[in-house]
Design a protein around this motif. Structure first.
Motif, short mmCIF file in Angstrom:
data_model
loop_
_atom_site.label_atom_id
_atom_site.label_comp_id
_atom_site.label_asym_id
_atom_site.label_seq_id
_atom_site.Cartn_x
_atom_site.Cartn_y
_atom_site.Cartn_z
N GLY A 47 39.39 48.48 -6.03
CA GLY A 47 37.95 48.63 -5.85
C GLY A 47 37.18 47.34 -6.04
N THR A 48 37.70 46.43 -6.86
CA THR A 48 37.01 45.15 -7.08
C THR A 48 37.02 44.32 -5.81
N ALA A 49 38.14 44.34 -5.10
CA ALA A 49 38.25 43.55 -3.87
C ALA A 49 37.28 44.07 -2.81
N VAL A 50 37.24 45.40 -2.66
CA VAL A 50 36.34 45.99 -1.68
C VAL A 50 34.89 45.68 -2.05
N LEU A 51 34.53 45.86 -3.32
CA LEU A 51 33.16 45.62 -3.75
C LEU A 51 32.74 44.16 -3.59
N SER A 52 33.67 43.24 -3.77
CA SER A 52 33.31 41.82 -3.65
C SER A 52 32.78 41.51 -2.24
N HIS A 53 33.38 42.13 -1.24
CA HIS A 53 32.93 41.91 0.14
C HIS A 53 31.67 42.71 0.45
N VAL A 54 31.52 43.87 -0.16
CA VAL A 54 30.29 44.64 -0.02
C VAL A 54 29.12 43.84 -0.60
N ALA A 55 29.35 43.17 -1.72
CA ALA A 55 28.30 42.36 -2.34
C ALA A 55 27.85 41.24 -1.41
N VAL A 56 28.81 40.64 -0.71
CA VAL A 56 28.46 39.58 0.25
C VAL A 56 27.55 40.14 1.35
N ARG A 57 27.92 41.30 1.86
CA ARG A 57 27.10 41.93 2.91
C ARG A 57 25.70 42.26 2.40
N LEU A 58 25.61 42.76 1.17
CA LEU A 58 24.31 43.10 0.62
C LEU A 58 23.44 41.87 0.47
N ARG A 59 24.03 40.78 -0.01
CA ARG A 59 23.26 39.54 -0.16
C ARG A 59 22.78 39.05 1.21
N GLU A 60 23.65 39.14 2.21
CA GLU A 60 23.26 38.71 3.56
C GLU A 60 22.14 39.57 4.13
N ALA A 61 22.10 40.84 3.69
CA ALA A 61 21.07 41.76 4.16
C ALA A 61 19.80 41.70 3.31
N GLY A 62 19.81 40.84 2.29
CA GLY A 62 18.65 40.69 1.44
C GLY A 62 18.49 41.76 0.38
N VAL A 63 19.59 42.50 0.11
CA VAL A 63 19.56 43.52 -0.93
C VAL A 63 20.03 42.90 -2.25
N SER A 64 19.21 42.98 -3.26
CA SER A 64 19.54 42.34 -4.53
C SER A 64 20.48 43.22 -5.36
N ILE A 65 21.34 42.59 -6.12
CA ILE A 65 22.27 43.26 -7.01
C ILE A 65 21.93 42.83 -8.43
N GLU A 66 21.71 43.80 -9.30
CA GLU A 66 21.38 43.45 -10.68
C GLU A 66 22.57 42.74 -11.34
N ARG A 67 23.77 43.33 -11.17
CA ARG A 67 24.96 42.74 -11.76
C ARG A 67 26.20 43.42 -11.21
N TRP A 114 44.82 41.04 -3.08
CA TRP A 114 43.82 41.18 -2.04
C TRP A 114 42.94 39.94 -2.02
N GLU A 115 42.23 39.75 -0.92
CA GLU A 115 41.25 38.67 -0.84
C GLU A 115 39.99 39.14 -1.54
N VAL A 116 39.69 38.52 -2.66
CA VAL A 116 38.48 38.87 -3.40
C VAL A 116 37.45 37.78 -3.14
N ALA A 117 36.32 38.17 -2.61
CA ALA A 117 35.27 37.21 -2.27
C ALA A 117 34.61 36.66 -3.53
N PRO A 118 34.00 35.48 -3.43
CA PRO A 118 33.22 34.96 -4.56
C PRO A 118 32.10 35.93 -4.92
N VAL A 119 31.76 35.96 -6.19
CA VAL A 119 30.77 36.93 -6.69
C VAL A 119 29.62 36.21 -7.39
N PRO A 120 28.51 36.90 -7.65
CA PRO A 120 27.38 36.28 -8.34
C PRO A 120 27.78 35.75 -9.72
N GLU A 121 27.06 34.73 -10.17
CA GLU A 121 27.44 34.04 -11.40
C GLU A 121 27.29 34.90 -12.66
N ASN A 122 26.49 35.97 -12.58
CA ASN A 122 26.32 36.83 -13.75
C ASN A 122 27.31 37.99 -13.77
#
Length: 208
Positions: free
Chosen positions: A115-135, A146-154
């Motif tokens: 689930g972490t790998a899937v969510l990492s890429h979902v987070a990228v899509r959300l950021r590209e769409a301008g949707v903010s993520i609290e954490r 799996w390929e885990v995308a870079p994630v926010p610093e917090n």
């Protein structure tokens, strides 16, 4: 999971997606999406780590959504190696944000293993769409499988010292270029047997 848990189905890209919603006893401060471990190895939204994440965030005052990946429970479709699963989680988030009053709620993403790998890429899509993520909270981050995308610093990254499924060294290699700290649970293996109370404590402390 508790008296406040409801289960329902929504329409996804390839069929129905099964969702469980856990609500706190007071007005929610935000919403959380929890993503479960690998479906081909018994992973479901009722996995004990996923449930611990849900219970912890309910205690912290969040409305918590868990969904089953393709081919699990009542979720339709077949396992798509983490690709189609991203589309499904985006559909779940769209449903979450479309509910009355929830469009502006803070959004937390929490996942375990696959689930972490899937969510990492979902987070990228959300950021590209301008949707903010609290954490984000990533447990047993599946960096060696799996390929885990870079994630926010917090992002809160939690890993077992003795994880035999995803070795800690692999997580360090992924985190190092991002200058991302890792919280290590001494003596814990991948599924955090007898260590779930520590997982809960780490998250609660991080939210104080």
């Amino acid at each position: 999971m508790n008296a406040q848990t409801t289960k329902f189905l929504i329409d996804g890209p390839v069929g129905k997606i099964e969702i469980a919603l856990d609500l706190p006893g007071t007005a929610p401060r935000g919403m959380v999406l929890v993503a479960h471990p690998h479906p081909l190895f018994g992973g479901t939204m009722d996995n004990k780590v996923a449930q611990t994440l849900a219970r912890t965030f309910v205690q912290l005052g969040y409305a918590v959504y868990r969904s089953n990946f393709r081919g699990v429970g009542q979720t339709e479709g077949e396992h798509d190696h983490g690709i189609g699963e991203r589309d499904d989680l985006m559909a779940v988030i769209e449903h979450m944000r479309a509910q009355p009053g929830q469009g502006e709620w803070p959004l937390v993403l929490a996942g375990f293993s696959f689930g972490t790998a899937v969510l990492s890429h979902v987070a990228v899509r959300l950021r590209e769409a301008g949707v903010s993520i609290e954490r984000m909270v990533l447990v047993g981050t599946a960096t060696s499988r799996w390929e885990v995308a870079p994630v926010p610093e917090n992002t809160l990254v939690i890993h077992g010292e003795l994880d035999e499924t995803v070795e800690l060294t692999s997580v360090f290699e992924w985190a190092r270029p991002q200058e991302l700290p890792i919280v290590v649970i001494p003596g814990a293996e991948h599924f955090l047997h007898r260590k779930l109370h520590i997982l809960k404590r780490i998250i609660v402390d991080a939210w104080r």
